[in-house]
Motif scaffolding. Structure first.
Motif, mmCIF file in Angstrom:
data_model
loop_
_atom_site.group_PDB
_atom_site.id
_atom_site.type_symbol
_atom_site.label_atom_id
_atom_site.label_comp_id
_atom_site.label_asym_id
_atom_site.label_seq_id
_atom_site.Cartn_x
_atom_site.Cartn_y
_atom_site.Cartn_z
ATOM 1 N N SER A 84 0.831 -1.200 0.000
ATOM 2 C CA SER A 84 0.000 0.000 0.000
ATOM 3 C C SER A 84 0.867 1.252 0.000
ATOM 4 N N LYS A 85 0.408 2.246 -0.753
ATOM 5 C CA LYS A 85 1.078 3.543 -0.778
ATOM 6 C C LYS A 85 0.610 4.458 0.350
ATOM 7 N N ALA A 86 -0.287 3.972 1.212
ATOM 8 C CA ALA A 86 -0.760 4.777 2.333
ATOM 9 C C ALA A 86 0.413 5.139 3.240
ATOM 10 N N ALA A 87 0.486 6.409 3.630
ATOM 11 C CA ALA A 87 1.600 6.874 4.450
ATOM 12 C C ALA A 87 1.637 6.206 5.814
ATOM 13 N N VAL A 88 0.492 5.702 6.272
ATOM 14 C CA VAL A 88 0.442 5.059 7.585
ATOM 15 C C VAL A 88 1.342 3.829 7.639
ATOM 16 N N PHE A 89 1.622 3.204 6.489
ATOM 17 C CA PHE A 89 2.432 1.986 6.470
ATOM 18 C C PHE A 89 3.920 2.251 6.233
ATOM 19 N N ALA A 90 4.288 3.491 5.923
ATOM 20 C CA ALA A 90 5.710 3.821 5.767
ATOM 21 C C ALA A 90 6.377 3.808 7.139
ATOM 22 N N ALA A 91 7.622 3.366 7.203
ATOM 23 C CA ALA A 91 8.323 3.276 8.486
ATOM 24 C C ALA A 91 8.321 4.630 9.193
ATOM 25 N N ASP A 211 -0.903 -0.350 -4.133
ATOM 26 C CA ASP A 211 0.452 0.190 -4.118
ATOM 27 C C ASP A 211 0.606 1.281 -5.163
ATOM 28 N N ALA A 212 1.809 1.840 -5.258
ATOM 29 C CA ALA A 212 2.052 2.967 -6.157
ATOM 30 C C ALA A 212 1.862 2.602 -7.620
ATOM 31 N N ALA A 213 2.000 1.322 -7.951
ATOM 32 C CA ALA A 213 1.844 0.880 -9.340
ATOM 33 C C ALA A 213 0.399 0.507 -9.677
ATOM 34 N N GLY A 214 -0.513 0.584 -8.693
ATOM 35 C CA GLY A 214 -1.907 0.260 -8.935
ATOM 36 C C GLY A 214 -2.278 -1.175 -8.644
ATOM 37 N N HIS A 215 -1.332 -1.978 -8.160
ATOM 38 C CA HIS A 215 -1.643 -3.362 -7.808
ATOM 39 C C HIS A 215 -2.485 -3.385 -6.530
ATOM 40 N N GLN A 216 -3.481 -4.257 -6.495
ATOM 41 C CA GLN A 216 -4.409 -4.308 -5.373
ATOM 42 C C GLN A 216 -4.342 -5.645 -4.647
ATOM 43 N N GLN A 217 -4.563 -5.588 -3.340
ATOM 44 C CA GLN A 217 -4.591 -6.783 -2.505
ATOM 45 C C GLN A 217 -5.708 -6.635 -1.488
ATOM 46 N N ILE A 261 -1.722 -6.712 12.365
ATOM 47 C CA ILE A 261 -1.504 -7.862 11.489
ATOM 48 C C ILE A 261 -2.477 -7.809 10.317
ATOM 49 N N LEU A 262 -1.934 -7.771 9.103
ATOM 50 C CA LEU A 262 -2.741 -7.792 7.896
ATOM 51 C C LEU A 262 -2.837 -9.224 7.390
ATOM 52 N N THR A 263 -4.050 -9.682 7.130
ATOM 53 C CA THR A 263 -4.270 -11.008 6.557
ATOM 54 C C THR A 263 -4.614 -10.841 5.089
ATOM 55 N N LEU A 264 -3.870 -11.535 4.225
ATOM 56 C CA LEU A 264 -4.019 -11.377 2.785
ATOM 57 C C LEU A 264 -4.982 -12.424 2.228
ATOM 58 N N ALA A 265 -5.957 -11.955 1.460
ATOM 59 C CA ALA A 265 -6.949 -12.862 0.886
ATOM 60 C C ALA A 265 -6.373 -13.611 -0.307
ATOM 61 N N LEU A 313 -10.773 6.761 4.765
ATOM 62 C CA LEU A 313 -9.597 5.983 4.390
ATOM 63 C C LEU A 313 -8.591 6.850 3.652
ATOM 64 N N PRO A 314 -7.300 6.644 3.871
ATOM 65 C CA PRO A 314 -6.291 7.409 3.137
ATOM 66 C C PRO A 314 -6.046 6.812 1.757
ATOM 67 N N ASN A 315 -5.387 7.569 0.927
ATOM 68 C CA ASN A 315 -4.976 7.078 -0.381
ATOM 69 C C ASN A 315 -4.097 5.844 -0.196
ATOM 70 N N GLY A 316 -4.493 4.731 -0.808
ATOM 71 C CA GLY A 316 -3.764 3.479 -0.633
ATOM 72 C C GLY A 316 -4.556 2.423 0.105
ATOM 73 N N ILE A 317 -5.671 2.829 0.723
ATOM 74 C CA ILE A 317 -6.604 1.892 1.361
ATOM 75 C C ILE A 317 -7.995 2.219 0.827
#
Length: 351
Positions: A84-91, A211-217, A261-265, A313-317
């Motif tokens: 995700s490109k959301a700033a909340v997930f950046a270190a 993410d920044a490339a548009g891939h979704q999860q 904890i993120l659970t991936l589908a 929700l922020p950009n990226g979520i």
């Protein structure tokens, strides 16, 4: 440049279009409130059915009315920044304002009488965007749709004559909603913990990371406690506010922590049905640690004026196709507007 004068017909068309704008706005709000389609399940109806169960308590949330504000920070480790490109997930660390609560609309309910608990959080990103999430300490939601939730509230509403739900109404509900049977089976054997600090809080609804490339999860998330769990005790049942007292005592000795904890589908996992748990073998990512270090009373506290709308929700979520999300958002807004107006009137009377 010379402007050609408008003809009478053109002026009339423009005036008609201008006049239609407020009409469309009015119709939209009437539709959203359910006035034009009384058979439609509106936010008004959802809030009303909650009030019928918990009673009317001016100035309080219509559900999860009893709670306490908490403040702290989220220490992101950067592991989820690839999803995700959301700033909340950046270190890095960002401030968080949250709220622990118990389910139900009665702010005077004893803590031990309500097994379902919640944790709502508002993450403040450096770029000004917020991420708000409301999580519950249960593994899945009872039903899959807003209509099912409305019918559940109606079926479990206490009968005035007995103070308990009508067994026949409950049986009829379960017959019409077999998806709720796993939840009732879980609730029957569930033993509440002795502390908010040791509960695991789950998003229940699915969301989409980009993410920044548009891939979704597609993901669900959980706050997994560092504090070991222990079952509710007989002493706890003697204190109507034992959860709040326990939390304040624990924070007096140091911060409390949970891992996000993120659970991936997987491709076959349903993202539109919160009543179905995803298989336990799905991959997970530890996105960072929530650190809470202070608690305050909810009335006039830092969480009082926050609407923990799950669609902020922020950009990226992004929201998934789960129909409960829009219903939650609409009902939260209705509840927020009602209680803040009531609090304002209460404040005027004290002047």
């Amino acid at each position: 440049m010379h402007n050609t004068p408008l003809s009478t017909r053109q002026r009339l068309v423009r005036l008609a279009l201008v006049g239609l704008i407020p009409l469309f706005v009015t119709v939209f709000f009437l539709w959203a409130g359910g006035w034009l389609t009384p058979q439609r399940l509106s936010a008004d109806k959802l809030v009303d059915v909650l009030q019928q169960s918990g009673g009317k308590h001016a100035g309080f949330r219509r559900n999860h009315a009893k709670g306490i504000c908490v403040v702290g920070e989220f220490d992101a480790n950067g592991n989820a920044s690839t999803l995700s490109k959301a700033a909340v997930f950046a270190a890095g660390r960002i401030p968080v304002t949250g709220r622990f609560a118990i389910a139900g609309g009665n702010p005077q309910a004893p803590d031990y009488a309500v097994p379902v608990r919640s944790l709502a959080l508002a993450f403040q990103q450096p770029n000004g965007e917020q991420w708000r999430t409301g999580m519950n300490a249960m593994p899945f939601f009872p039903v899959a749709t807003p209509a099912g939730f409305y019918q559940l509230q109606s079926a479990t509403r206490p009968d005035p004559a007995t103070g308990k739900p009508d067994p026949q109404k409950l049986q009829a509900f379960l017959a019409a909603h077999p998806e709720a049977q796993p939840f009732f089976a879980w609730a029957k054997q569930f033993v509440p913990s002795s502390s908010w600090a040791s509960d695991r809080y789950n998003s229940l609804n699915a969301f989409v990371l980009e993410d920044a490339a548009g891939h979704q999860q597609r993901v669900r998330w959980s706050m997994v406690p560092h504090t070991p769990a222990s079952a509710i005790t007989a002493a706890d049942r003697q204190d109507a506010d034992f959860l709040q007292h326990d939390l304040q005592q624990r924070l007096a000795h140091g911060p409390l922590k949970w891992d996000l904890i993120l659970t991936l589908a997987a491709p076959g996992d349903a993202s539109n049905d919160a009543s179905k748990a995803w298989p336990a073998d799905r991959p997970t990512i530890n996105a960072g640690t929530l650190v809470l270090n202070q608690a305050e009373a909810q009335q006039q506290g830092p969480c009082n004026d926050i609407n923990y709308d799950p669609l902020i929700l922020p950009n990226g979520i992004a929201a998934s196709d789960d129909p409960l999300l829009n219903a939650r958002s609409a009902a939260y807004a209705k509840s927020y507007n009602a209680r803040t107006a009531e609090q304002a009137r209460q404040g005027e009377r004290t002047l």
